[in-house]
Scaffold this active site. Structure first.
Site, short mmCIF file in Angstrom:
data_model
loop_
_atom_site.label_atom_id
_atom_site.label_comp_id
_atom_site.label_asym_id
_atom_site.label_seq_id
_atom_site.Cartn_x
_atom_site.Cartn_y
_atom_site.Cartn_z
N TYR A 15 0.81 -1.22 0.00
CA TYR A 15 0.00 0.00 0.00
C TYR A 15 0.84 1.27 0.00
O TYR A 15 0.31 2.37 -0.14
CB TYR A 15 -0.92 0.04 1.23
CG TYR A 15 -1.90 -1.09 1.28
CD1 TYR A 15 -2.98 -1.12 0.40
CD2 TYR A 15 -1.78 -2.12 2.20
CE1 TYR A 15 -3.90 -2.16 0.44
CE2 TYR A 15 -2.69 -3.16 2.25
CZ TYR A 15 -3.75 -3.17 1.36
OH TYR A 15 -4.66 -4.19 1.39
N HIS A 20 -4.45 5.93 -1.82
CA HIS A 20 -5.17 5.86 -0.55
C HIS A 20 -4.26 6.22 0.63
O HIS A 20 -4.75 6.54 1.71
CB HIS A 20 -5.71 4.44 -0.38
CG HIS A 20 -7.05 4.34 0.27
ND1 HIS A 20 -8.00 5.34 0.26
CD2 HIS A 20 -7.62 3.31 0.97
CE1 HIS A 20 -9.08 4.94 0.90
NE2 HIS A 20 -8.88 3.72 1.35
#
Length: 186
Positions: A15, A20
């Site tokens: 990630y 995000h």
């Protein structure tokens, strides 16, 4: 005066450079600018520093995005920081890439991290800094886009936008949300 600055994101290398995680990236940038280092603590990575006599506490929740409220609530209580002095940095697909908008309150607008914070804190009345990531994705592909890596063009522009975001964070803590919104909001 104490301030809690929360960068939303997901932990883990998969990630790390995704849209995000712009909250994490922005706080990493701020920590680098002021020379503070991160520690692994309960429910979050934490760092702190002083700014014009104010205590600044940075957290990157380790609860994953959808349970961000658990970390926010814990650290607000642990540090005894009020809701008004807690600022959440979050990605926003409704804003064009690089647009920064501070708000004193507002809806989660479908963002699961904000929804969980609302549920945990019991309302929408907490400051947030929305970081526009754009919405350049086909219908039904929002999750892939949000959890996708930045394009090269976005990566090239990101440092300048993160620098503006760090200035907005410092301003929030030194001159307040109203004056910061008037000065910086696009």
């Amino acid at each position: 005066m104490k301030y809690l600055i929360v960068g939303l994101g997901n932990i883990g290398p998969e990630y790390e450079l995704t849209r995000h995680n712009v909250g994490f990236l922005t706080l990493d940038r701020l920590a680098d600018q002021v020379g503070c280092t991160w520690s692994s603590n309960r429910l979050a990575f934490t760092a702190d520093f002083k700014l014009k006599g104010r205590s600044m506490y940075l957290i990157k929740p380790t609860t994953y995005m959808n349970l961000s409220g658990k970390a926010v609530n814990y650290w607000m209580k642990e540090l005894q920081v009020s809701k008004e002095n807690t600022l959440v940095i979050v990605d926003d697909v409704a804003l064009p890439f690089g647009t920064l908008r501070m708000r004193a309150k507002g809806s989660a607008a479908g963002h699961n991290g904000l929804k969980n914070i609302e549920d945990t804190l019991g309302g929408q009345d907490y400051p947030r800094l929305k970081f526009g990531i754009g919405n350049d994705f086909p219908k039904g592909r929002q999750v892939d886009y949000v959890l996708g890596r930045w394009s090269q063009k976005e990566l090239d522009g990101l440092p300048a936008f993160m620098d503006k975001a760090t200035e907005m964070i410092k301003s929030f803590c030194s001159i307040g949300i109203e004056r910061t919104m008037n000065q910086f909001n696009d």
